[in-house]
Design a protein around this motif. Structure first.
Motif, PDB file in Angstrom:
ATOM      1  N   ALA A 162       4.706  23.099  21.935  1.00  0.00           N
ATOM      2  CA  ALA A 162       4.707  21.673  22.698  1.00  0.00           C
ATOM      3  C   ALA A 162       4.846  21.814  24.231  1.00  0.00           C
TER       4      ALA A 162
ATOM      5  N   SER B 291       1.492  21.372  26.732  1.00  0.00           N
ATOM      6  CA  SER B 291       1.619  19.964  27.400  1.00  0.00           C
ATOM      7  C   SER B 291       1.180  20.104  28.939  1.00  0.00           C
TER       8      SER B 291
ATOM      9  N   GLU C  98      -2.563  19.936  29.467  1.00  0.00           N
ATOM     10  CA  GLU C  98      -3.477  18.666  28.915  1.00  0.00           C
ATOM     11  C   GLU C  98      -4.355  18.221  30.079  1.00  0.00           C
TER      12      GLU C  98
ATOM     13  N   PHE D 171      -3.875  18.428  19.577  1.00  0.00           N
ATOM     14  CA  PHE D 171      -2.281  18.313  19.129  1.00  0.00           C
ATOM     15  C   PHE D 171      -2.101  18.256  17.797  1.00  0.00           C
TER      16      PHE D 171
ATOM     17  N   GLY E 264       4.807  16.424  23.243  1.00  0.00           N
ATOM     18  CA  GLY E 264       3.385  16.597  23.343  1.00  0.00           C
ATOM     19  C   GLY E 264       2.548  15.373  23.352  1.00  0.00           C
TER      20      GLY E 264
END
Length: 241
Positions: free
Chosen positions: A32, A36, A39, A49, A124
């Motif tokens: 995560a 992240s 993103e 996710f 996340g």
């Protein structure tokens, strides 16, 4: 029962088993953190996710693996060592034996799996406490249901781990992907539906493939109760050497 619970937790809480659980529990959190950072402005990130990390990895893999590693050994070790007879010969109700075994599995696996999923979702999914709570509660329900099934399996056969692997990856992984309605008889299906039912907005990516929230809660409770009853019944009827 408290004495048997302490003994069961000591038996199941071996260093190697705990190390394995910790390692697997840290994996979603580490992933995560990594994903992240990627993103960016990708609008499909949340869906990816949820589908890949939460469903595919956490619910479909780590949750059943960790729980089966603990719960199948709740009775399995004593059957292999032929020490179960010392317990069942005592004049106590059989549910006083089954319940501590089940609770020990839940206490060892539950908090770590719950925390792992909740923290991974927090990292996340934009630090949303509702999503984290939904993921954590659903995973705990999954641990409880799996523990009831795998504890019974560990009492039925010394090859319970093989049974658990086949059940999880054949029935819940492969068959449920091709046959509609299997989610009504699937712990994975219950877990995802409970997760979505608690927070439909934040986990909307699951909306098109989960069963109804009441059916999921009722199914998880029913399966847990049925397999706990089967465990107690097996203790009453089995011939222990």
């Amino acid at each position: 029962m408290l004495t048997l619970l302490r003994l069961s937790m000591r038996q199941l809480g071996g260093k190697r088993r705990i190390a394995l659980i910790l390692l697997l529990s840290m994996l979603p959190i580490a992933l995560a953190v990594v994903v992240s950072f990627a993103e960016g402005e990708d609008e499909s990130f949340n869906s990816d996710f949820i589908n890949i990390l939460l469903d595919g990895l956490m619910v479909g893999g780590i949750l059943p693996i960790v729980t089966m590693a603990v719960a199948t050994a709740a009775f399995g070790n004593e059957l292999e060592d032929q020490t179960l007879s010392y317990i069942v010969l005592k004049p106590i109700p059989r549910w006083h034996i089954a319940l501590p075994k089940l609770l020990a599995s839940i206490i060892i696996a539950g908090p770590l799996i719950t925390a792992s999923g909740a923290i991974a979702a927090w990292i996340g999914m934009g630090a949303d406490p509702r999503i984290s709570a939904a993921v954590g509660l659903a995973l705990f329900a999954g641990v409880t249901t799996y523990a009831a099934i795998f504890s019974w399996a560990g009492l039925m056969t010394t090859r319970a781990l093989a049974f658990a692997i086949v059940y999880v990856f054949l029935w819940e992984g492969l068959i449920s992907s091709f046959i509609n309605g299997v989610d009504y008889l699937s712990v994975r299906g219950y877990t995802l539906a409970i997760m979505h039912g608690i927070d439909k907005d934040g986990l909307g990516a699951l909306s098109e493939r989960v069963i109804e929230f009441p059916a999921a809660v009722g199914g998880a409770v029913a399966v847990s109760v049925v397999f706990f009853y089967l465990t107690v019944r097996r203790l009453r009827n089995m011939d222990v050497p």
